[in-house]
Scaffold this active site. Structure first.
Site, PDB file in Angstrom:
ATOM      1  N   HIS A 120       0.687  -1.204  -0.038  1.00 32.83           N
ATOM      2  CA  HIS A 120       0.163  -0.100  -0.080  1.00 32.83           C
ATOM      3  C   HIS A 120       0.719   1.405  -0.169  1.00 32.83           C
ATOM      4  O   HIS A 120       0.249   2.528   0.057  1.00 32.83           O
ATOM      5  CB  HIS A 120      -1.007  -0.023   1.245  1.00 32.83           C
ATOM      6  CG  HIS A 120      -0.317   0.347   2.506  1.00 32.83           C
ATOM      7  ND1 HIS A 120       0.798  -0.421   3.045  1.00 32.83           N
ATOM      8  CD2 HIS A 120      -0.211   1.508   3.324  1.00 32.83           C
ATOM      9  CE1 HIS A 120       1.082   0.041   4.276  1.00 32.83           C
ATOM     10  NE2 HIS A 120       0.609   1.296   4.148  1.00 32.83           N
TER      11      HIS A 120
HETATM   12  N1  UDP Z   1      -4.043  -4.606   8.439  1.00 37.11           N
HETATM   13  C1  UDP Z   1      -5.368  -4.994   8.620  1.00 37.11           C
HETATM   14  N2  UDP Z   1      -5.927  -5.466   7.515  1.00 37.11           N
HETATM   15  C2  UDP Z   1      -5.610  -5.575   6.303  1.00 37.11           C
HETATM   16  C3  UDP Z   1      -4.009  -4.984   6.166  1.00 37.11           C
HETATM   17  C4  UDP Z   1      -3.345  -4.708   7.309  1.00 37.11           C
HETATM   18  O1  UDP Z   1      -5.874  -5.115   9.727  1.00 37.11           O
HETATM   19  O2  UDP Z   1      -6.218  -6.123   5.451  1.00 37.11           O
HETATM   20  C5  UDP Z   1      -3.593  -3.874   9.569  1.00 37.11           C
HETATM   21  C6  UDP Z   1      -2.071  -4.704   9.905  1.00 37.11           C
HETATM   22  O3  UDP Z   1      -2.009  -5.928  10.412  1.00 37.11           O
HETATM   23  C7  UDP Z   1      -1.416  -3.800  10.691  1.00 37.11           C
HETATM   24  C8  UDP Z   1      -1.887  -2.495  10.245  1.00 37.11           C
HETATM   25  O4  UDP Z   1      -3.133  -3.094   9.748  1.00 37.11           O
HETATM   26  O5  UDP Z   1      -1.705  -3.772  12.073  1.00 37.11           O
HETATM   27  C9  UDP Z   1      -1.058  -1.932   9.315  1.00 37.11           C
HETATM   28  O6  UDP Z   1      -1.271  -0.947   8.417  1.00 37.11           O
HETATM   29  P1  UDP Z   1      -0.808  -0.499   7.137  1.00 37.11           P
HETATM   30  O7  UDP Z   1       0.052  -1.760   6.495  1.00 37.11           O
HETATM   31  O8  UDP Z   1      -1.963   0.270   6.386  1.00 37.11           O
HETATM   32  O9  UDP Z   1       0.218   0.637   7.494  1.00 37.11           O
HETATM   33  P2  UDP Z   1       1.629   0.923   7.956  1.00 37.11           P
HETATM   34  O10 UDP Z   1       1.939  -0.125   9.163  1.00 37.11           O
HETATM   35  O11 UDP Z   1       2.576   0.528   6.992  1.00 37.11           O
HETATM   36  O12 UDP Z   1       1.666   2.182   8.456  1.00 37.11           O
END
Ligand code: UDP
Length: 356
Positions: free
Chosen positions: A202
Site C-alpha cells: 500500500h
Molecule cells: N491490517 C489489517 N487488515 C489488512 C491489512 C492490514 O488489519 O487488510 C493491519 C495490519 O495488521 C497492521 C496495520 O493494519 O496492524 C498496518 O497497516 P498498514 O499496513 O496499512 O500501515 P503501516 O503499518 O505501513 O503504517
C-alpha cells in the site's frame, strides 16, 4: 486528566485500541477520541472499532480523499476547533500519518502538550510522506514514546536531549496488540488456502510508481506458483492496479478485500511467509514468528533486518522470486528475544502521562 486521542488510519486504530484499554483501567483518566476520517469506509475503519472494542469517536472530522497538503490543512483547522472546545491536558498522536502531524501541530500551537507514540523511527528517506510526518511530529512533541532502542538512539543523535522534551523506550504497542488480539484471531471467510504466503502492498512509493507496481505484481504472480499468495487489497492499491490494467485472476495470487485486525492476526498466524511494504506488518510477521520479505529498499525497523528476520528485497522481480523460494526452502528459524518489549508498552505510556 483529559486525553484527546487523534486517529485516522488503520494502523492507528490498532495502536489506539491498546492504549485506550489502559486508559479505561484508570478512573482518573478521561479519553476523547477524534477520528480525522483519513480511512473511513467499513473495511478500513468501522470494523477496527468493533473488533478492537474502541469507543465510538467523539468527533468525526470526515477529512479524506484529498491531496497531502489539502488533507493536512483541513485536519489542522478542524482539530484546532475540537481542541478549543475540549481543552484537553494532552493530545495523543500515533505513528506517521497526516493525522499524526496535523494533531501534533494543532495542539502545539495552542500550547497543549503533545505525546507521540512510535517516536524516533526513521527510514532516512525524506521523500516518503511518512518520514516527513515523523520528523516534524517528533520535533514538537513533549513526550516521545520510542518503540525500540534504535528509535531512541535516533533521537539522541538528532539532539533531542537539548529540545526540552522527554523521550523513552517503552516498547511497541503493536507487540501488546499482537499478544492480546492474537488470541482472538478469526479466519476470513474469503480465505481459500490452508498453505499460503501473506502479502500487503500500500505504500505510495510502490503503488504510485507504475514500473515498481508492475514488477511487484509479476513477481507475486510467479512466486504464487511456488506457494499461493493471499493479498488483502488496500483501496489505493486496488485503484492503481486497475489503472495499469493488471488481470486480477492470475494463478494462485488471491486478492481479497481488506480484512479486520482479528482476521489479519489469523492470516499472520497461519501463513508460511510474509511479503509486505507496510511498516506494521513487518513487525507483526516477527510477533507471529514468520520470516518477512520487505518490498522496499529501506525500513524503519532495522533490528529485524540485523537479526535476520526480515530481508529488504526491493521491487526487482527476480530478486523477490529468488528470495521467496529460498526462504520457503530454509529450516524455520527460532524467534527468540524481545525486540519490541514485553507487551507492557501501553501501561508504561499511561504511567508516563500521569507522572509527567
Ligand atoms: N491490517 C489489517 N487488515 C489488512 C491489512 C492490514 O488489519 O487488510 C493491519 C495490519 O495488521 C497492521 C496495520 O493494519 O496492524 C498496518 O497497516 P498498514 O499496513 O496499512 O500501515 P503501516 O503499518 O505501513 O503504517
Amino acid at each position: 486528566m483529559k486525553i484527546l486521542t487523534i486517529v485516522g488510519a488503520r494502523p492507528q486504530f490498532v495502536k489506539a485500541a491498546i492504549v485506550s484499554r489502559e486508559i479505561k483501567k484508570k478512573n482518573k483518566l478521561y479519553e476523547v477520541i477524534v477520528h480525522t476520517g483519513q480511512h473511513f469506509d467499513r473495511s478500513m475503519s468501522e470494523i477496527f472499532f468493533q473488533d478492537l472494542e474502541i469507543s465510538e469517536p467523539d468527533h468525526n472530522l470526515g477529512v479524506n480523499r484529498l491531496s497531502h497538503g489539502a488533507m493536512t490543512g483541513q485536519m489542522l483547522e478542524k482539530i484546532e476547533k475540537v481542541i478549543l472546545t475540549e481543552r484537553p491536558d494532552w493530545v495523543l498522536v500515533y505513528g506517521d500519518t497526516n493525522s499524526t502531524l496535523a494533531g501534533a501541530l494543532a495542539a502545539k500551537k495552542l500550547h497543549i502538550r503533545v505525546a507521540h507514540v512510535e517516536a524516533g523511527l526513521r527510514s532516512f528517506n525524506i521523500t516518503m510522506p511518512e518520514e516527513i510526518n515523523r520528523i516534524l511530529t517528533d520535533r514538537i512533541s513533549d513526550l516521545l514514546f520510542c518503540p525500540t532502542e534504535i528509535a531512541l538512539s535516533n533521537l539522541e543523535k538528532e539532539g533531542f536531549k537539548d529540545f526540552g522534551c522527554k523521550f523513552e523506550n517503552v516498547g511497541d504497542v503493536m507487540q501488546d496488540a499482537a499478544l492480546i488480539f492474537g488470541q482472538k484471531a478469526k479466519s476470513p471467510e474469503s480465505l481459500k488456502f490452508n498453505d499460503f504466503a501473506l502479502c500487503t502492498i500500500h505504500r505510495e512509493e510502490n503503488t504510485d510508481n507504475k514500473k515498481k507496481l508492475t514488477s511487484i505484481l509479476k513477481a507475486l504472480t510467479e512466486a504464487s506458483q511456488i506457494l499461493p499468495i493471499v493479498l488483502p487489497l488496500h483501496p489505493r492499491t486496488k485503484i492503481r492496479i486497475k489503472e495499469i490494467g493488471y488481470n486480477f485472476k492470475q494463478g494462485a495470487l488471491s486478492f481479497i478485500e481488506p480484512v479486520g485486525y482479528l482476521e489479519m492476526a489469523y492470516l499472520l498466524k497461519n501463513c508460511q511467509l510474509v511479503l509486505t511494504d507496510s511498516g506494521g506488518v513487518q513487525k507483526e510477521a516477527y510477533f507471529f514468528k514468520k520470516m518477512c520479505l520487505t518490498l522496499r529498499e529501506e525500513t524503519e525497523w532495522m533490528e529485524l533486518v540485523e537479526n535476520g528476520y526480515n530481508f529488504l528485497c526491493g521491487t526487482n522481480k527476480e530478486n523477490i522470486v529468488h528470495l521467496y523460494r529460498k526462504l520457503l526452502n530454509e529450516q524455520p528459524r527460532d524467534f527468540e528475544g524481545n525486540l519490541y518489549g514485553d507487551g507492557s508498552a501501553a501501561k508504561k505510556i499511561i504511567e508516563s502521562l500521569i507522572n509527567y
